[in-house]
Design a protein around this motif. Structure first.
Motif, short mmCIF file in Angstrom:
data_model
loop_
_atom_site.label_atom_id
_atom_site.label_comp_id
_atom_site.label_asym_id
_atom_site.label_seq_id
_atom_site.Cartn_x
_atom_site.Cartn_y
_atom_site.Cartn_z
N ALA A 1 17.47 -38.43 7.20
CA ALA A 1 16.72 -38.18 5.97
C ALA A 1 17.07 -36.82 5.38
N ASN A 2 16.86 -36.67 4.10
CA ASN A 2 17.10 -35.40 3.42
C ASN A 2 15.92 -34.47 3.65
N LEU A 3 15.87 -33.91 4.83
CA LEU A 3 14.77 -33.02 5.19
C LEU A 3 15.13 -31.58 4.83
N GLU A 4 14.09 -30.81 4.52
CA GLU A 4 14.31 -29.39 4.31
C GLU A 4 14.54 -28.75 5.67
N ASP A 5 14.84 -27.46 5.68
CA ASP A 5 15.11 -26.77 6.93
C ASP A 5 13.98 -27.03 7.93
N PRO A 6 14.26 -27.75 9.04
CA PRO A 6 13.20 -28.10 9.99
C PRO A 6 12.45 -26.90 10.53
N ALA A 7 13.13 -25.77 10.65
CA ALA A 7 12.50 -24.59 11.24
C ALA A 7 11.39 -24.03 10.38
N THR A 8 11.36 -24.40 9.10
CA THR A 8 10.36 -23.83 8.19
C THR A 8 9.23 -24.79 7.88
N GLN A 9 9.21 -25.95 8.50
CA GLN A 9 8.25 -26.98 8.14
C GLN A 9 7.14 -27.15 9.19
N ASP A 10 6.01 -27.65 8.75
CA ASP A 10 4.88 -27.95 9.63
C ASP A 10 5.03 -29.37 10.14
N PRO A 11 5.18 -29.58 11.47
CA PRO A 11 5.40 -30.92 12.00
C PRO A 11 4.27 -31.90 11.67
N THR A 12 3.02 -31.43 11.74
CA THR A 12 1.89 -32.30 11.44
C THR A 12 1.90 -32.74 9.99
N ALA A 13 2.19 -31.80 9.09
CA ALA A 13 2.27 -32.14 7.67
C ALA A 13 3.41 -33.11 7.41
N ALA A 14 4.51 -32.94 8.13
CA ALA A 14 5.66 -33.84 7.97
C ALA A 14 5.30 -35.25 8.43
#
Length: 233
Positions: free
Chosen positions: A120-133
């Motif tokens: 998937a075209n995900l944004e930088d994983p290191a900057t994202q909230d896993p629960t929100a994702a």
């Protein structure tokens, strides 16, 4: 399994997966994976900042761990939604991922989901909230499934124009919603019909969303909670 033999709801799914006789287990496992693999994948991708392939491996390891242990049997619907319970399990899994990832070897590399198109075209994983994702992908999956089903219903019934008007007004209006008059002119219908068509498609979409959520919950109370959360965001 035999077509139609597996209960479509989450309550029936958990019963089959946790049953002592093992009947219906393969179908139950496949159903569980198909319902939640993408939200789980997104959670793990964000939580561990892994590559696409690493996230796939972790997702498969999680499903194997989930079904080999007693985690599913410990779920109590009165304490929260099954979706919330999955997120709690995921957090624990991530904390012990090295140990749980060994379940891949015990599982013989079995595949429970079609990984095609999973990058998937995900944004930088290191900057994202896993629960929100997880929640975002769950919401997108529910809405996309409902939209596809309603589209198929309207096309099959020869009502393509009604659905096309709905898409033009509610989905593709990035530059501002077109007026009813503009839609009537574009699709060759009366302006009053535009209003009726929009109402008809929205009603069908809400009904389909309710049907899908009913299959993802274990009680009417949980269904209402998931419905409210779906439309709050």
């Amino acid at each position: 399994g035999v077509p139609g033999a597996f209960p479509p709801t989450t309550a029936g799914l958990l019963h089959k997966l946790c049953g002592s006789d093992g009947r219906g287990y393969p179908a139950g496992l496949e159903s569980l994976c198909r319902r939640y693999w993408k939200p789980i994948y997104c959670f793990l991708r964000m939580a561990r900042a892994k590559s696409n392939e690493d996230a796939k491996d972790l997702t498969q390891a999680f499903f194997l761990w989930l079904t080999e242990g007693d985690a599913l049997g410990r779920y109590e619907s009165g304490r929260g939604s099954f979706r919330a319970y999955l997120k709690t399990l995921l957090a624990g899994f991530v904390a012990n991922q090295d140990r749980w990832q060994k379940s891949l070897k015990r599982g013989g590399g079995a595949h429970f989901a079609d990984w095609e198109g999973m990058n998937a075209n995900l944004e930088d994983p290191a900057t994202q909230d896993p629960t929100a994702a997880f929640d975002r992908e769950w919401r997108n999956s529910v809405l996309s499934e409902a939209m596809d089903r309603v589209r198929q219903q309207f096309v099959a019934g020869g009502r393509q124009t009604e659905f096309a008007i709905f898409e033009e007004y509610d989905i593709r209006s990035d530059g501002g919603k077109p007026s009813y008059k503009d839609l009537a002119r574009k699709f060759g219908v009366k302006e009053g019909e535009v209003r009726y068509f929009l109402h008809a498609v929205r009603q069908e979409l809400r009904a389909e969303l309710r049907t899908i959520l009913a299959k993802l919950t274990t009680s009417n109370q949980e269904l209402d909670g998931e419905w409210n959360e779906l439309f709050e965001s």
